[in-house]
Structure formats: C-alpha cells, structure tokens
Design a protein around this motif. Structure first.
Motif, mmCIF file in Angstrom:
data_model
loop_
_atom_site.group_PDB
_atom_site.id
_atom_site.type_symbol
_atom_site.label_atom_id
_atom_site.label_comp_id
_atom_site.label_asym_id
_atom_site.label_seq_id
_atom_site.Cartn_x
_atom_site.Cartn_y
_atom_site.Cartn_z
ATOM 1 N N MET A 1 0.750 -1.179 -0.058
ATOM 2 C CA MET A 1 0.127 -0.156 0.314
ATOM 3 C C MET A 1 0.674 1.469 0.203
ATOM 4 N N ASP A 2 2.158 1.057 0.993
ATOM 5 C CA ASP A 2 3.006 2.406 0.569
ATOM 6 C C ASP A 2 3.601 2.896 -0.393
ATOM 7 N N GLU A 3 3.570 1.201 -0.868
ATOM 8 C CA GLU A 3 4.729 1.465 -2.054
ATOM 9 C C GLU A 3 3.124 2.261 -3.755
ATOM 10 N N PHE B 1 -4.457 9.451 -6.427
ATOM 11 C CA PHE B 1 -3.299 9.380 -5.314
ATOM 12 C C PHE B 1 -4.017 9.641 -4.086
ATOM 13 N N ASN B 2 -5.240 10.007 -3.912
ATOM 14 C CA ASN B 2 -6.119 10.554 -2.553
ATOM 15 C C ASN B 2 -6.365 9.425 -2.219
ATOM 16 N N GLU B 3 -7.356 8.812 -3.133
ATOM 17 C CA GLU B 3 -7.698 7.464 -2.927
ATOM 18 C C GLU B 3 -6.185 6.303 -2.129
ATOM 19 N N ALA B 4 -5.290 6.178 -3.164
ATOM 20 C CA ALA B 4 -4.679 5.059 -2.371
ATOM 21 C C ALA B 4 -4.031 5.627 -1.079
ATOM 22 N N VAL C 1 5.844 2.879 8.037
ATOM 23 C CA VAL C 1 4.599 3.453 7.434
ATOM 24 C C VAL C 1 3.973 3.801 8.158
ATOM 25 N N GLU C 2 3.908 5.715 7.917
ATOM 26 C CA GLU C 2 3.060 6.281 7.668
ATOM 27 C C GLU C 2 1.684 6.924 7.919
ATOM 28 N N ARG C 3 1.185 7.839 8.081
ATOM 29 C CA ARG C 3 0.071 8.405 7.467
ATOM 30 C C ARG C 3 0.658 9.313 6.745
ATOM 31 N N LYS C 4 0.003 9.386 5.180
ATOM 32 C CA LYS C 4 0.674 10.652 4.245
ATOM 33 C C LYS C 4 -0.658 11.626 4.660
#
Length: 180
Positions: free
Chosen positions: A16-18, A135-138, A160-163
């Motif tokens: 998911m991060d990728e 991008f916002n959906e991901a 992995v952190e919040r984006k």
C-alpha cells in the motif's frame, strides 16, 4: 502461524505504501507534462502577438518555481504536499492570466498550433485532476489501514506512516466571476 500473520500484514502495508508512492509519481508526471507544454505555448503566443512581456515572464517564472519543488515520496506529509500544491497554483494562475490576455488576439485564437496546445493543456488539467483523485484514494486506503488494529501496531515497525492528501485550493468553493 503468528509469524505468517505478521508477515502478511507487514507485506500488505508495504504494498500500500508503494502504491501511494507510485500514484504520487504519476501526479508528478502529469504536472511535468503540463510544464513541458508551457514553453511551446509561450513561443506560439510570442510568434502571433505583441504580448505584454510581464504576462509571458510571469508564466515562465511560475513554471520555473513549480518545477523546482520536488517531494520525496517517503515524505508525503500535508505540509510538503501543500508546498508543492502552492507552487502549482501559481503556475495555474499565470496560465489563466495568459489565456485571458490571448482573448484580445483573434488571429492567435484561430491559429491551429495555439488551439492544439490549448487543447493539450485542457487535457492535461483533466489528467491532473484524475491522478490527484487516484492519489487521494490510495492515501485514504493506506491511512485507513494503518489506523486499524492490527496494522496500527505493525505500521510503526514497518516504517509506514500516514500520508497527506491533496486538498482543494483555497477559494475553490466559490464560483469564478465571469464578465464580458
């Protein structure tokens, strides 16, 4: 069994991060496409009209500023995205001023090269909107995942952190005033 479960959650978070990083790269790609079209647009306009130098210089400077800001996909914080978005807003504003000025030159508006460039810019703006949405959906999927247990326990260990999200431009909730 516990190790297998941990590895599964860890791998999902990494994927998911990728995905977010890949979507960000595509956002940058369409912004770069717009930036690449601008010199052609400026040269076409220069060739057909005795334009106010200030307008053309503003577009060139805004393009330079917008292309100078890059964000590391591992640091997609709201502040970093806001800085990127602010530079892009300046470019959008400069392009809008250029296109308004073009209205005074009917021979330019009828030129095929100009019409094609204008069409490509419109298409690019649509692509930007689509890629920002993707991008916002991901980001939403990743942020939702890492807020839930068990991923919330594993995400810090996985790095992995919040984006941050792309947000609407300030004032975009107001319809533009069009006067003839």
């Amino acid at each position: 069994m516990l190790v297998s479960w941990f590895v599964g959650v860890y791998n999902t978070l990494q994927e998911m991060d990728e995905d977010v990083a890949g979507k960000w790269a595509q956002v940058e790609n369409v912004y770069q496409r717009r930036s690449d079209l601008i010199p052609n647009l400026v040269n076409t306009v220069k060739g057909y009209a005795d334009f106010e130098q200030e307008t053309l210089t503003g577009v060139i400077e805004a393009r330079s500023k917008a292309t100078s800001i890059t964000i590391d996909p591992s640091n997609l914080s709201p502040a970093a995205i806001g800085q990127f978005q602010k530079a892009q807003e300046g470019l959008s504003s400069a392009l809008s001023r250029l296109l308004v000025t073009v209205e005074r030159y009917p021979e330019l508006k009828a030129n095929q090269n100009f019409l094609e460039l204008q069409s490509q810019l419109e298409g690019t703006e649509n692509r930007i909107a689509v890629e920002r949405m993707r991008f916002n959906e991901a980001v939403q999927a990743l942020n939702a995942k890492i807020r839930k247990i068990p991923a919330s326990l594993i995400a810090p260990m996985a790095g992995v952190e919040r984006k941050g999200y792309f947000e609407a431009d300030e004032g975009s909730d107001q319809a533009p005033k069009v006067e003839f």
